[in-house]
Motif scaffolding. Structure first.
Motif, mmCIF file in Angstrom:
data_model
loop_
_atom_site.group_PDB
_atom_site.id
_atom_site.type_symbol
_atom_site.label_atom_id
_atom_site.label_comp_id
_atom_site.label_asym_id
_atom_site.label_seq_id
_atom_site.Cartn_x
_atom_site.Cartn_y
_atom_site.Cartn_z
ATOM 1 N N THR A 14 0.707 -1.082 -0.121
ATOM 2 C CA THR A 14 -0.095 -0.004 -0.021
ATOM 3 C C THR A 14 0.937 1.289 -0.018
ATOM 4 O O THR A 14 1.939 1.275 0.835
ATOM 5 N N GLN B 3 1.443 5.117 0.090
ATOM 6 C CA GLN B 3 0.829 6.264 0.801
ATOM 7 C C GLN B 3 1.615 7.478 0.854
ATOM 8 O O GLN B 3 3.027 7.200 0.762
ATOM 9 N N THR C 121 -3.811 7.551 -0.056
ATOM 10 C CA THR C 121 -3.240 6.106 -0.725
ATOM 11 C C THR C 121 -3.274 6.162 -2.292
ATOM 12 O O THR C 121 -4.111 6.607 -2.727
ATOM 13 N N TRP D 216 -2.175 3.584 -4.116
ATOM 14 C CA TRP D 216 -2.490 2.246 -4.457
ATOM 15 C C TRP D 216 -2.337 1.494 -3.392
ATOM 16 O O TRP D 216 -1.524 1.777 -2.524
ATOM 17 N N GLY D 217 -3.079 0.299 -3.572
ATOM 18 C CA GLY D 217 -2.917 -0.841 -2.303
ATOM 19 C C GLY D 217 -4.355 -1.056 -1.542
ATOM 20 O O GLY D 217 -5.485 -1.074 -2.210
ATOM 21 N N HIS D 218 -4.431 -1.116 -0.298
ATOM 22 C CA HIS D 218 -5.636 -1.283 0.343
ATOM 23 C C HIS D 218 -6.664 -0.179 0.060
ATOM 24 O O HIS D 218 -6.516 0.968 0.318
#
Ligand SMILES: *Cc1c(COP(=O)(O)O)cnc(C)c1O
Length: 366
Positions: A244, A246, A331, A333-335
């Motif tokens: 993830t 950030q 964020t 990308w990711g969760h």
């Protein structure tokens, strides 16, 4: 005030869950976990060690370069390691032998080098045949002859593994995978060898390609290998993102309708709004080609990227009503925001975004 500069959270529990999800899809196959390109940007040694902690992981690793294999040996990894492109010079064979590496053989030059090598124990060889990708692999016509030469050589371990690679497995409407699988089956069925054909997309969509060894890369990292149009997303595959990415909001300003944002003044506000600046840019590996509208997740909603991506910053449209604050964490990308969607807005694939994370990005293992 504390703000977060570009940080990649690496979730090792997600990795282990993904490994289990892969096993569930191909329960009779052994796993060759693909760790090339710094484990798709997740950290080579870190990912290998985490997989080895799983008592159920007794399997092998795949890398593209001999240096990647040696880094794993230096980190204390004792599992089999396969050089997926084989070796690049006859001198490598001594290093391969001493370090107990296994090698793909995909051309005549590699075969000749092995037959002529002075090594004191037989090498484990994965013979790769070209079934239609037309990238690496001996031709179907050469295949039998080369196989027989390997079998006859004292330098080659008796257990030869036969493999090929799929070109279109992410596209379930293409007939190419079936054609490749049929040809592979025809060439190899009489050989009594272990076989390997499936990458992540093969694992997900083409059970007939599983054989004794599956070779997951992207899926291990919790990203869907299937074409975005198919909507076979990570959730449907029971996998979750390992990385993830950030960074914090470091500035916020109100702009009037008609004002432009960023280099080249390529984006112009069509109404009054707030612009947020997030501390990540192409110097961290965020794609410069991400277009206006690329999703960024902030305080539970999507705020679209606007204007050009800079080296250290991006700008997002927070909207007229924004109550976001400096220090709030976005964020990229990711969760909560699949890298698959970001890749589409950057006209690339998730593989490239993950690999391109630069050294400046802080790593936070959770
Ligand atoms: C990279 C690679 C894989 C893994 O592919 P994914 O699509 O990431 O699963 C499998 N096999 C070979 C030969 C590769 O080079």
């Amino acid at each position: 005030m504390t703000v977060k500069t570009a940080t990649a959270k690496i979730d090792l529990l997600a990795l282990k869950n993904n490994l289990q999800a892969i096993k569930d899809k191909a329960s009779n196959s052994k796993i060759l976990a693909v760790l090339k390109a710094n484990a798709y940007g997740h950290g080579l040694e870190r990912i290998a060690k985490a997989l080895c902690e799983e008592s159920t992981f007794k399997d092998a690793f795949g890398v593209a370069r001999i240096d990647e294999a040696l880094a794993l040996r230096n980190a204390g990894i004792v599992n089999p390691i396969v050089l997926l492109e084989g070796f690049f010079s006859a001198e490598d064979l001594a290093v391969i032998s001493v370090n107990n590496l296994e090698t793909v053989v995909h051309n005549q030059q590699q075969l000749d080098a092995i037959l002529q090598a002075q090594i004191d124990k037989p090498l484990k060889v994965w013979l790769k045949v070209d079934t239609g990708m037309h990238r690496l692999g001996v031709s179907p016509e050469q295949f039998d002859g080369i196989y027989q030469q390997l079998v006859a050589s004292q330098n080659v371990h008796v257990d030869i593994i036969l493999m090929s690679h799929l070109s279109c497995a992410d596209d379930t409407s293409s007939s190419r995978t079936t054609d490749q699988a049929d040809l592979f089956e025809r060439l190899t069925s009489d050989k009594h060898c272990q076989r390997s054909l499936a990458n992540s997309a093969g694992i997900c969509a083409w059970p007939e390609t599983h054989y004794q060894w599956i070779r997951p890369g992207l899926m291990l990292y919790g990203v869907s290998p299937m074409e975005p149009e198919l909507s076979v997303n990570a959730q449907a595959l029971d996998i979750e993102p390992v990385m993830t990415l950030q960074a914090s909001l470091i500035a916020k300003r109100k702009i009037a309708m008609g004002e432009a944002v960023g280099y080249g003044a390529t984006w112009v506000a069509d109404k009054e709004t707030h612009i947020g600046v997030v501390a990540i840019g192409y110097g961290d590996g965020y794609p410069r080609h991400a277009s206006n509208g690329t999703p960024v997740l902030l305080n539970g909603r999507i705020v679209p990227l606007v204007g050009r991506v800079s080296m250290d910053m991006i700008t997002v449209d927070l909207g007229a009503e924004s109550d976001d604050n400096i220090g709030d964490i976005a964020t990229l990308w990711g969760h909560g925001l699949p890298v698959e969607s970001v890749a589409q807005f950057a006209t690339t694939i998730p593989y490239e975004l993950l690999c391109n994370i630069t050294r400046r990005v802080r790593i936070d293992v959770v």
